[in-house]
Structure formats: structure tokens, C-alpha cells
Design an enzyme around this catalytic site. Structure first.
Site, PDB file in Angstrom:
ATOM      1  N   PHE A  69       0.846  -1.197   0.000  1.00  0.00           N
ATOM      2  CA  PHE A  69       0.000   0.000   0.000  1.00  0.00           C
ATOM      3  C   PHE A  69       0.877   1.241   0.000  1.00  0.00           C
ATOM      4  O   PHE A  69       1.797   1.356   0.807  1.00  0.00           O
ATOM      5  CB  PHE A  69      -0.931   0.024   1.220  1.00  0.00           C
ATOM      6  CG  PHE A  69      -1.903   1.175   1.183  1.00  0.00           C
ATOM      7  CD1 PHE A  69      -3.003   1.140   0.339  1.00  0.00           C
ATOM      8  CD2 PHE A  69      -1.701   2.306   1.966  1.00  0.00           C
ATOM      9  CE1 PHE A  69      -3.894   2.212   0.274  1.00  0.00           C
ATOM     10  CE2 PHE A  69      -2.587   3.388   1.905  1.00  0.00           C
ATOM     11  CZ  PHE A  69      -3.678   3.330   1.069  1.00  0.00           C
TER      12      PHE A  69
ATOM     13  N   ASP B  63       9.078   2.471   1.480  1.00  0.00           N
ATOM     14  CA  ASP B  63       7.920   3.213   1.963  1.00  0.00           C
ATOM     15  C   ASP B  63       7.797   2.952   3.457  1.00  0.00           C
ATOM     16  O   ASP B  63       7.300   1.915   3.880  1.00  0.00           O
ATOM     17  CB  ASP B  63       6.661   2.760   1.211  1.00  0.00           C
ATOM     18  CG  ASP B  63       5.406   3.470   1.709  1.00  0.00           C
ATOM     19  OD1 ASP B  63       5.463   4.099   2.783  1.00  0.00           O
ATOM     20  OD2 ASP B  63       4.373   3.368   1.024  1.00  0.00           O
TER      21      ASP B  63
ATOM     22  N   LYS C 266       2.833   9.198   8.433  1.00  0.00           N
ATOM     23  CA  LYS C 266       1.975   8.941   9.600  1.00  0.00           C
ATOM     24  C   LYS C 266       2.529   9.440  10.951  1.00  0.00           C
ATOM     25  O   LYS C 266       2.092  10.442  11.472  1.00  0.00           O
ATOM     26  CB  LYS C 266       1.638   7.455   9.680  1.00  0.00           C
ATOM     27  CG  LYS C 266       0.729   7.020   8.526  1.00  0.00           C
ATOM     28  CD  LYS C 266       0.164   5.641   8.729  1.00  0.00           C
ATOM     29  CE  LYS C 266      -0.967   5.347   7.757  1.00  0.00           C
ATOM     30  NZ  LYS C 266      -0.569   4.694   6.520  1.00  0.00           N
TER      31      LYS C 266
HETATM   32  C1  LIG Z   1      -0.941   5.013   5.142  1.00  0.00           C
HETATM   33  C2  LIG Z   1       0.090   4.647   4.149  1.00  0.00           C
HETATM   34  C3  LIG Z   1       0.285   5.405   2.975  1.00  0.00           C
HETATM   35  C4  LIG Z   1      -0.609   6.559   2.603  1.00  0.00           C
HETATM   36  O1  LIG Z   1      -0.475   7.642   3.458  1.00  0.00           O
HETATM   37  P1  LIG Z   1      -1.534   8.837   3.367  1.00  0.00           P
HETATM   38  O2  LIG Z   1      -1.047   9.810   4.396  1.00  0.00           O
HETATM   39  O3  LIG Z   1      -2.871   8.254   3.668  1.00  0.00           O
HETATM   40  O4  LIG Z   1      -1.466   9.374   1.990  1.00  0.00           O
HETATM   41  C5  LIG Z   1       1.324   5.057   2.135  1.00  0.00           C
HETATM   42  N1  LIG Z   1       2.125   4.017   2.418  1.00  0.00           N
HETATM   43  C6  LIG Z   1       1.963   3.257   3.527  1.00  0.00           C
HETATM   44  C7  LIG Z   1       2.899   2.120   3.780  1.00  0.00           C
HETATM   45  C8  LIG Z   1       0.929   3.535   4.420  1.00  0.00           C
HETATM   46  O5  LIG Z   1       0.748   2.764   5.491  1.00  0.00           O
END
Ligand SMILES: *Cc1c(COP(=O)(O)O)cnc(C)c1O
Length: 401
Positions: free
Chosen positions: A136, A221, A250
Site C-alpha cells: 500500500f 515506503d 503517519k
Molecule cells: C498510510 C500509508 C500510505 C498513505 O499515506 P496517506 O497519508 O494516507 O497518503 C502510504 N504508504 C503506507 C505504507 C501507508 O501505510
């Protein structure tokens, strides 16, 4: 105005389906709803509230910066942004920082940079991006297409091209697919949304080697794993593999929107003046709060605390499982943990989540089979214990139903 959950359905775009209760106040690892009912928060705003709700140091920074300077735009720089960037550079492999407002934006910047770098340094046809199934990376059209769930990116017409997905932890698949046409491999160093899945050491090291062999950039990421969540400041530090680009969001703002993309000078120089940007990115208010988050989290005390609290969670969940036999495994790292349902309860993670909320406990799911915990990194041991008691009651209810 009478603010109710029904009013949400009247006035909001229907892309979310939030819980029935509406929280109105938070403190530490506790939340209170409109009726004054108190909840223990094991969800942490989906791995965001690293220091819990309304941490005094963050409130203080927000107030102070709020009375000093809020916003300037990137036509002017500001002291909090420069200070935060310097601290991130000092604490990591990186030499350069770009600020955005969300995880998706940091990833969008990383992916655009990888494409630009390959175009400048190699050739126009070096533009393949390799990503992993169940990964994700956010909800912009580029990042959601790079994410490993077609269900999230389908239904919006033609997608950005040359993005391929393979199984996480399958090094042989990567070896087959990667070539000199690959510009980047993007991965979470622990899949969060995809079910709390850790990479094997052999896998991450192999990914690094294959990227080097084919001049592909390795993007980690760390939007969910970054800023102390796994017990290291960033998860890469616990894996012995250094990425070329790292994104984080986050936890970075502890509840205030901010994200960062970190990289080296040699890669960063391909984002020339005017090549990318964001109005709010690097906003002084956000950077001041994030600096305070980083100052507190990047200490031995907090990072060691994460590892110690992980053990409390694991022991508590194992004990519950000995009584009720519903989990096949407790997995994850630090305070990003998943209780994986066994075959008997397959697909029922949401039932456990709903039962927990009835017991005044907030938790998360990661797919249909995993109950996810991502609480404050400074949650007290008592709050963990009380929360686990509530969780046990919830488990008992589901098991008996
Ligand atoms: C939550 C998340 C995102 C997206 O972040 P947003 O602030 O909602 O755009 C991207 N990568 C990972 C691994 C995430 O957990």
C-alpha cells in the site's frame, strides 16, 4: 447544531464508513465519545499518534508556533523546516529532504524522482516500477496503481503505465522480472495494510543486490513503519539494508499532517528548481510539531520502550490465545503487531474489531484475517494491560457467538 453520525451520511462523500460513535476528546491512550464513554486506543489513528493524544510537548509546540508563524509557501523558507530536515539527515542515511503533507504525496515525489533520475542518467525506456502484491502506497492515482491491490485502483479508467507487481518475499520472481529497464523497486520494509507481513532478511538483502545490479533505485515506503514504530527510528535500520529513497509520514507529525521523502544528494539533484512542489509542504506549523515528535521519539528511552511494550502485547495476546485458540500467529515488529486469525475464524477480523469497540477498546484490522495494533509508542504498561483485558472480553464474545 446537532452533530450526529447520521449527519455524516448527509454531508460527506460516501467513501468512508466510520464507526457509530464520534470521539470528541483524547488524552494519552484514551478517547472519549459524545456520550462521555471512555475508550482505550490501540489504533493510534492508524499508526499516527506516536505520542498518544494531546501530548503536552506537542500541544506546547503547536501553541508556540501558532502564535509565531503558520505558513509562508515555498517562495520563502522557514526555520522549523530547515531544523527538521537537518535532524532527519543527521539521524538517517539521507542527505536531502523533501516535505509533503501525506504519505501518498511523499511516495508520489519518490516515484517521480525515480522516473526522472532514470531518464536523466540512463534512458527514456528505463521507466518500469516494480512493486509488491498487497503493498500500500497511498491513494493518488500513481501511488494507488503502484499499490498491490488492483481493487483500489480499478474503476478510474486508464492507469499510469509500466508498473508490475510480484509476491512479497519472492526473490526469484524479482530476479526474473527486474532488468536494466527497471527504474525503481518500491516496498514497505514491513507490509502494514497488507496484513503485517515482515520481509525475510534474505529477501531484503537480495532486493538491494538486484537493484544495484540493474541500476534501479530502491524505495522504502516507511510511511507506516517510520519514526520509531518498529523499535528502530526507521525499520531499515533493523534490516541492515539502506534504501536510496525513503518516505515517511503517519507518525512523523504525531497527528499533524506532514510527510517527508529522504534521499541522497546524488539522487536529489535531479529534482531541479520547479520540477516538483507542494503549497503546504514544509509548512512551519507542521515542521515545528514534527521536530518535537522526532526529538522525543529518537531517544533510547522511547525506542527501548517500544521493544519492551511489544513483549507485553505479545505475552498478553499469547495468553488470550491459550484460552481461546483463535490466532495462528502474532506477528509484526515493535508496536505494529498483527494477531492472525486461524482457519476457524478466517475472514472475521471485523467481528473482533466490532466486539472490541463494544468493550471500549479501539483496534484496527489489516485485511479480513488480521487484527492490527498500532498504539502510541509511549502508552503506559497499565493501559496496555487494561486494554488487553478488554480485548480478552471481546475475544470471548466472538468465540462464544
Ligand atoms: C498510510 C500509508 C500510505 C498513505 O499515506 P496517506 O497519508 O494516507 O497518503 C502510504 N504508504 C503506507 C505504507 C501507508 O501505510
Amino acid at each position: 447544531m446537532n452533530i450526529t453520525r447520521d449527519l455524516f451520511d448527509d454531508v460527506m462523500v460516501p467513501n468512508y464508513s466510520p464507526a457509530a460513535m464520534i470521539p470528541v476528546k483524547g488524552l494519552g491512550a484514551r478517547l472519549w465519545d459524545q456520550a462521555g464513554i471512555e475508550y482505550i486506543d490501540f489504533a493510534g489513528g492508524i499508526a499516527v499518534n506516536v505520542l498518544g493524544h494531546c501530548h503536552p510537548a506537542l500541544v506546547n509546540t503547536l501553541k508556540k508556533q501558532g502564535e509565531t508563524l503558520w505558513h509562508l509557501s515555498n517562495v520563502l523558507t522557514n526555520e522549523p523546516a530547515i531544523r527538521l530536515a537537518k535532524k532527519l539527515v543527521d539521524a538517517t542515511f539521507a542527505e536531502k529532504v523533501y516535505f509533503g503533507n501525506s504519505g501518498a504525496e511523499a511516495n508520489e515525489a519518490a516515484l517521480k524522482l525515480a522516473r526522472r533520475y532514470a531518464l536523466d542518467r540512463f534512458s527514456e525506456d528505463k521507466n518500469q516500477i516494480i512493486a509488491f502484491k498487497q503493498g500500500f502506497h497511498g491513494r493518488t492515482f500513481f501511488t494507488v496503481t503502484v499499490g498491490g491491490q488492483a481493487a483500489y485502483s480499478d474503476g478510474f479508467g486508464p492507469k499510469p503505465g509500466n508498473i508490475d507487481h510480484i509476491e512479497y518475499n519472492d526473490l526469484a520472481a524479482l530476479e526474473t522480472l527486474i532488468s536494466d529497464k527497471t527504474c525503481a523497486v518500491i516496498m514497505e520494509p514491513l507490509q502494514g495494510e497488507g496484513g503485517i507481513v515482515s520481509p525475510s532478511t534474505k529477501f531484503v538483502q537480495g532486493v538491494r543486490e538486484l537493484c544495484d545490479k540493474h541500476n534501479a533505485l530502491l524505495i522504502f515506503d516507511e510511511v507506516q513503519t517510520g519514526v520509531g514504530r518498529t523499535g528502530d527510528l526507521f525499520a531499515y535500520m533493523g534490516l541492515g539494508v539502506i534504501p536510496d529513497i525513503l518516505t515517511t509520514a503517519k507518525s512523523l507529525g504525531g497527528g499533524f499532517p506532514i510527510s517527508a521523502m529522504l534521499t541522497t544528494t546524488a539522487i536529489a539533484e535531479h529534482l531541479k528548481v520547479g520540477s516538483h512542489g507542494s503549497t503546504y509542504g514544509g509548512n512551519p506549523l507542521a515542521c515545528a510539531v514534527a521536530e518535537t515528535v522526532l526529538d522525543i521519539v529518537n531517544t533510547q528511552e522511547v525506542l527501548d520502550g517500544v521493544k519492551q511494550k511489544e513483549q507485553l502485547f505479545r505475552q498478553g495476546l499469547e495468553t488470550i490465545n491459550q484460552k481461546y485458540t483463535c490466532f495462528s500467529e502474532i506477528r509484526g515488529k515493535g508496536l505494529l503487531l498483527g494477531a492472525v486469525l486461524n482457519d476457524k475464524y478466517a475472514g472475521r477480523a471485523r467481528d473482533f474489531l466490532v466486539a472490541a469497540a463494544d468493550e471500549q477498546l479501539m483496534c484496527l484490522i489489516a485485511g479480513a484475517n488480521v487484527i492490527r495494533f498500532a498504539p502510541s509508542l509511549v502508552i503506559s504498561d497499565e493501559d496496555i494491560q487494561q486494554g488487553l483485558v478488554r480485548f480478552e472480553h471481546a475475544v470471548a464474545k466472538v468465540v462464544k457467538s
